[in-house]
Scaffold this active site. Structure first.
Site, mmCIF file in Angstrom:
data_model
loop_
_atom_site.group_PDB
_atom_site.id
_atom_site.type_symbol
_atom_site.label_atom_id
_atom_site.label_comp_id
_atom_site.label_asym_id
_atom_site.label_seq_id
_atom_site.Cartn_x
_atom_site.Cartn_y
_atom_site.Cartn_z
ATOM 1 C CB CYS A 2 -32.523 46.230 -3.407
ATOM 2 S SG CYS A 2 -32.342 44.875 -2.307
ATOM 3 N NE ARG A 50 -30.055 42.804 1.821
ATOM 4 C CZ ARG A 50 -29.486 42.064 2.695
ATOM 5 N NH1 ARG A 50 -28.596 42.491 3.592
ATOM 6 N NH2 ARG A 50 -29.878 40.552 2.790
ATOM 7 C CG LEU A 51 -37.090 45.541 1.574
ATOM 8 C CD1 LEU A 51 -37.322 46.351 3.052
ATOM 9 C CD2 LEU A 51 -38.444 45.644 0.767
ATOM 10 C CB ALA A 52 -32.504 43.023 4.717
ATOM 11 C CD GLU A 79 -36.493 38.293 -2.736
ATOM 12 O OE1 GLU A 79 -35.553 37.441 -2.453
ATOM 13 O OE2 GLU A 79 -36.526 39.323 -2.062
ATOM 14 N N GLY A 378 -52.492 38.915 -6.218
ATOM 15 C CA GLY A 378 -53.335 38.413 -7.062
ATOM 16 C C GLY A 378 -53.404 38.970 -8.252
#
Length: 612
Positions: A2, A50-52, A79, A378
């Site tokens: 988000c 928000r990015l859900a 997260e 990576g």
């Protein structure tokens, strides 16, 4: 993932300033295309895009917990990969949850532990908590600096945001840049707390910033420290394998489509190899994506840092793990497109200076976002395990400066196009020297470390605190500009701490770079990748790219009012634009890229330069 922003003003009533907060929040619509929200209090206003990713209907923000003595309000980006365990721990302490989102877990973790909340989190995050009970704002950033967070002190409070653009949307913030800002832009080392914009600061990785009526104070809750490593070689390899497997599996948790960025190198291939069986156990086929350039494999020319093209190794990995692979192939027209460059500059709020490596990354992420919302990368393995070529170059290791600068001599190419008086005012060599000495002084050593082990610990520390932060910021901005969440398993602090404290002799025990990672993950890799020599993120070798830059530079020189020539040397640009293609060196191409990016930045941000 988000975008967050906010405004604290102890002498104003911000309930009447909703339109400003809305404007600040709207600047980050790309970071959060799924939802928008604001919360207005008397002295605090918070915004969220928000990015859900987890609990799609239940994670709306700002999230508020009402208490008898005032609201506690959270805006959160990132997260927490251990949120399930934290939820159980908090529930056992009497906390009650109404959603399954990690956001609510972080809010209750704050209610339980206050300013000690980040010590309990494993993940990538940047968040803000306004606590009406104490009239204090707490800003928190993850340990490695994966997610960005900036703040701008004002006369009676602070502005903050995931990106500078959110802060700059407030009329209290000035769009001013001075020599210190330009030095940090051009030095190719990330000064802790640096922002291009005068008066603006970054919340440092592993730190919190608390704002109260009495002022602003910061606290470091995590840093790299030296501890003795007692595990044997086999035990160390087994521990790295265990950590890597757990980390990749944790970071695959999402309620949206996932994928892995696959370059054919050891790092991304290891993540791919560990991710594929986990996804297969869920009844899905892993998706992998890579970037390539038209004709690159057929016409590849080895250079000092890239001995082989990526494509053959990518095919080997995809065939071994059975991934659904897509190769995003870009041509020079797309890479040099002024509108793509403009999108990249807007994403980063500055001219990043990496040319086609920036535009290709943005275009790769844009293509991935059409099919996936979460991607594992990576990134950072070279910093953690000691993979870059200059880790293994005697002259670079012994140089009295940052080893990546000694190896690549990057500063000359980044300033050759500037006017002489600007270069003199920057005094960039002095700045880099000061930063280097400051960085080295911050390294914690063990008693009795040998000369080589002591030096290599220092070099590893420099990469984990100065170099990787530039790359993490680049990746975050390019991905979030298209609403893609990129996760970085190699930045899990448990892995970073463990490998940082393994001796250099263990990191190179097979006579190669990244020995520990290679042996810990070779069971999921094709032999071709196990034996491949390190090759960095690709750059186009097509001469048409430089020709396109020259054409655009000639058009720029013809514009007598182009703002960039307040910094750039018009004569240098004129000469570079007229060179025959065979005379366009990497330094010239880099300089043309930089000039065109600077001009785009002037057009987009109209900064005020104070270079007196």
């Amino acid at each position: 993932m988000c975008g967050i922003t906010g405004w604290i003003s102890y002498e104003s009533d911000l309930r009447t300033r909703g339109e400003v907060v809305d404007a600040m929040t709207a600047t980050m619509s790309c970071r959060g295309p799924d939802d928008s929200g604001t919360w207005l209090g008397t002295h605090a206003a918070l915004g969220h895009r928000r990015l859900a990713i987890i609990d799609l209907p239940g994670g709306r923000q700002p999230m508020t917990e009402r208490t008898p003595s005032g609201d506690v309000v959270l805006v959160y980006s990132g997260e927490a990969y251990n949120f399930a365990e934290l939820r159980e721990e908090l529930a056992a302490k009497g906390h009650r949850f109404t959603t399954s989102s990690d956001t609510e877990v972080v809010l209750h973790a704050y209610l339980e532990w206050g300013q000690g909340v980040p010590e309990h989190l494993n993940g990538m995050y940047a968040f803000a908590v306004w606590d009406e009970r104490t009239r204090e704002l707490l800003l928190v950033r993850d340990r490695m600096g994966i997610k960005p967070l900036y703040y701008y002190p004002t006369r009676d409070g602070v502005l903050f945001g995931s990106e500078p653009k959110a802060i700059l949307a407030n009329p209290a913030a000035r769009r001013e840049v001075d020599y210190d800002g330009l030095r940090g832009l051009l030095a190719f080392t990330k000064t802790p707390g640096w922002s291009l914009w005068k008066g603006m600061h970054e919340v440092e990785p592993g730190s919190t910033v608390t704002v109260s009526e009495s002022g602003i104070r910061s606290r470091t809750y995590w840093k790299l420290t030296a501890t003795e490593h007692t595990d044997s070689r086999d035990e160390t390899v087994a521990k790295v394998r265990e950590l890597m497997t757990d980390i990749v599996h944790r970071q695959l948790v999402a309620d949206v489509p996932r994928c892995v960025l696959l370059s054919g190198g050891l790092d991304s291939s290891a993540v791919t190899g560990l991710a594929a069986p986990y996804v297969a156990n869920e009844g899905e086929q892993l998706r992998t994506f890579s970037v390539d350039f038209t004709g690159q494999e057929e016409n590849f020319q080895p250079d000092r840092i890239r001995a082989t093209p990526d494509s053959p190794y990518i095919r080997d990995v995809a065939n071994l793990v059975g991934s659904a692979h897509q190769n995003v192939v870009l041509d020079s027209a797309a890479l040099s497109d002024p509108e793509v460059r403009r999108a990249v500059v807007r994403a980063r709020d500055m001219p990043g200076g990496m040319g086609d490596m920036d535009t290709s990354l943005y275009l790769l992420f844009k293509a991935i976002r059409e099919q996936s919302t979460v991607a594992l990368s990576g990134e950072s393995a070279d910093e953690v395990f000691g993979g870059y070529l200059w880790f293994h170059d005697q002259a670079a290791r012994d140089a009295d400066t940052f080893p990546w600068l000694a190896f690549r001599e990057l500063t000359g190419g980044r300033t050759a196009m500037l006017r002489r008086e600007v270069t003199d005012g920057l005094a960039l060599d002095d700045y880099i020297g000061d930063q280097y000495r400051t960085a080295v002084a911050q390294v914690d050593h063990l008693d009795g470390e040998s000369g080589l082990e002591r030096r290599m610990r220092t070099i590893c520390h420099l990469h984990l605190t100065r170099f990787v932060r530039m790359l993490l910021d680049r990746k975050d901005r390019a991905s979030m500009a298209v609403g893609l969440e990129v996760r970085v398993p190699f930045c899990d602090h448990r892995l970073v701490e463990y490998v940082y404290n393994t001796p250099w002799s263990l990191k190179t025990f097979d006579g190669r770079e990244k020995s520990l990672l290679r042996h810990a993950t070779k069971h999921v890799l094709p032999e071709s990748v196990v034996s491949r020599v390190k090759s960095p993120y690709p750059s186009t070798q097509d001469p048409h790219y430089a020709e396109a830059l020259q054409k655009q530079a000639r058009e720029l020189v013809a514009d007598r009012d182009a703002a960039v020539f307040g910094l750039a040397d018009r004569e240098w640009v004129t000469k570079a634009a007229e060179l025959d293609s065979a005379e366009v060196t990497d330094e010239v191409r880099q300089g043309l890229d930089r000039v065109l990016e600077l001009q785009t930045w002037f057009e987009e941000y109209t900064p005020s330069l104070t270079l007196g």
